[in-house]
Write an enzyme that holds these catalytic residues in place. Sequence first.
Site, short mmCIF file in Angstrom:
data_model
loop_
_atom_site.label_atom_id
_atom_site.label_comp_id
_atom_site.label_asym_id
_atom_site.label_seq_id
_atom_site.Cartn_x
_atom_site.Cartn_y
_atom_site.Cartn_z
N GLU A 60 54.41 40.48 -22.52
CA GLU A 60 55.52 41.32 -22.99
C GLU A 60 55.33 41.73 -24.45
OE1 GLU A 60 55.86 38.61 -21.15
OE2 GLU A 60 56.61 39.49 -19.29
N HIS A 129 65.90 34.90 -14.37
CA HIS A 129 66.07 36.22 -13.77
C HIS A 129 67.53 36.68 -13.78
CE1 HIS A 129 62.12 35.06 -12.30
NE2 HIS A 129 61.90 36.27 -11.85
#
Lengths: 339, 377
Positions: A60, A129
């Site tokens: 990321e 998540h």
Amino acid sequence: MLTLTMSRALNEGLRCALRDDPRVLVMGEDVGALGGVFRVTDGLLSEFGPQRVIDTPLGESGIIGTAVGLAMRGYRPVCEIQFDGFVFPAFDQIVSQVAKLRARTEGRQPMPIVVRIPAGGGIGAVEHHSESPEAYFAHTPGLRVVYPSSPSDAFRMIRQSIALDDPVIFLEPKRCYWHKGEVEPEAELADMPPLLAAQTVRLSPQRGVADGPPRYSVSIVCYGPTVEWAMRAAEAATQQGVTVEVVDLRALSPLDLGSVEASVQRTHRLVVVHEAPGRVGLGAEIAAAVSERCFADLYAPVQRVVGLDIPYPPNRLEGAYLPTPERILDAVAMTLAAA
Amino acid sequence: MPPTWTGEPCDGASGPPIQVLDPSGQFTADPRFPVDLDDGDLLGLHRDMVLVRQLDTTATALQQQGELGLWASSRGQEAIGVGLAAAVAPSDMVFPSYREHALAWCRGVGISGILGLFRGITNGGWDPAAVGLAVPSIVIGAQVLHAVGYAMGQQLDGGGEATAVVFGDGASSQGDTLEAMVWAASFEAPVVLLCINNGWAISVPAARQSRIPLAQRARGFGFPGLRVDGNDVLAMYAVARAALDYARTGGPVLIEAVTYRMAAHTTADDDMRYRTRAEVDQWQERDPISRLTAHLVDCGLLDDGALAELQHESQRLAEAVRHEVRTMPMPDVRTLGRHAYASDTRASLVPAGVPVAPPAPAVDSAVRATALSAAHG
């Protein structure tokens, strides 16, 4: 006018942006052949090719850090972070680089980067998540933070965010990806309402009644995935004779406090709703701002209906964590009982 | 003569660093890395190193006098920035760390640009696009990713240009640096990754960062690595030039420039807590300026008269640095927060067609009101 899911509306918005500006790039993990884990980038690789729709290595910080360099070169990268819980490896690049490079160069270097992040819980996902990281970014000067709640807003706001010269953290309510709504795909950027303005919807107990008595009115300020629940709570409240204004913030940085203040001046009560933990969250900021701006208008203490101050629980328990319509309705009742 | 190195592995990654000028100034050509410089170029490299050393010495003194908040000395590392700057094309882009005063000097950043950050009047100092040099990166390793992204952009734009990025031995342990190497390799980005191994990351020796010479790491990422004597400006130039030419079509190259940080980390550091004077003195004998001076004197390009003239120029620069630092304008408080955003918050919150309300009227003073409204966007 088309009826589209939010996922599809975002897809159309990205398609328009890629088509209209050759400097727009889409990049991230699995955004190419797979079309993104939520299919938001579906079909873009085949339409625009691997130089515009870039499957990146898995990192990321690498995605955001290279986007900074591409932006310096004149590109407008739209980065996908696959899930909310995976944005933190990119935290330095977002808060110290993307957010500050414009100021560091005294305005010479714009950072037109959009960071798309599917966010929020309520889908029965595994750990990492279901996070709601918006406060970290709203706390960082130099970033814009937006969080649409409907397909039409999602289509409009992704296009406006890409066109903006400021970096935008674009949060997508993942449990609303498959909600349907009407989208105007031919809409021109110039005709769209301001990106950073809230939307206030007033629900009255009886149709045709312009203003319910202030004794029975309340504002619910919410954004992203909680807008739907706030609307559900509001509709239930109207059955009890309460007038409710639902203020969908849409932007979290800057906050459209003018719209919040105006609503509170009409209803005199305020409930703030978000999924993120309450401690030092957006709800605290809004409650503080309302007390600064229109304390004397309040008939009752501000109520917060927010996530618990705990790590996000295993999904079998998330119903107890989330600000459900029932909890919002309870808070509405609390504000009415206090007067 | 064009460089003849074409990316093949060579002893540069594991053997002694590539060197063409030994510490005594003796020149030995390396056919893989030709020094295609004329006499004027050589004198220019020498002059730049002398002037940057002077700027550094003067800045250190100014910090001790309280005129600068901090100074990160580049003493002993001048050959790297000067050599790299001579090797990059004007259209190439360079990303520095925070000790690259030589690079900034050679790219044309003026005295106030280099020293403004340390004077505390700016967090940047120059226009990256105009100068071809990004502003300093203080977060270690963050700029390596920026450079790779920029190089990806150069590639998307059709190629031919290259990017160089400078980072330290400490930065070689940062995730961002390593991710940048993955990205550079995957996209064959036209980028030269120049690691300045100056032996110390503040107090931590380079051995704590890597078990192997840093240049050897390149092999694991799938691109060439070269190890060069960072105190030899001619080798620095030749290796950087060859690496840039390779990178334009062949993708990334890692260069490890072996040097030594002659001063403490910054003026706020006390290096005698973690290293010895003897170690510093040992490196003094490998000084990059004196070896080029010796070479140019040997070649008859420098004589006492020229050296005296250079000394005078150096003194004039010191005076200019002292003057510029002491007379740098204090930034206007009304600019506070002005550059946080490109877009205007008030305009973006109000529907089109509705006039934007002016900021709230002054309460205490006009200056404070303006500053606050700017800070709040």
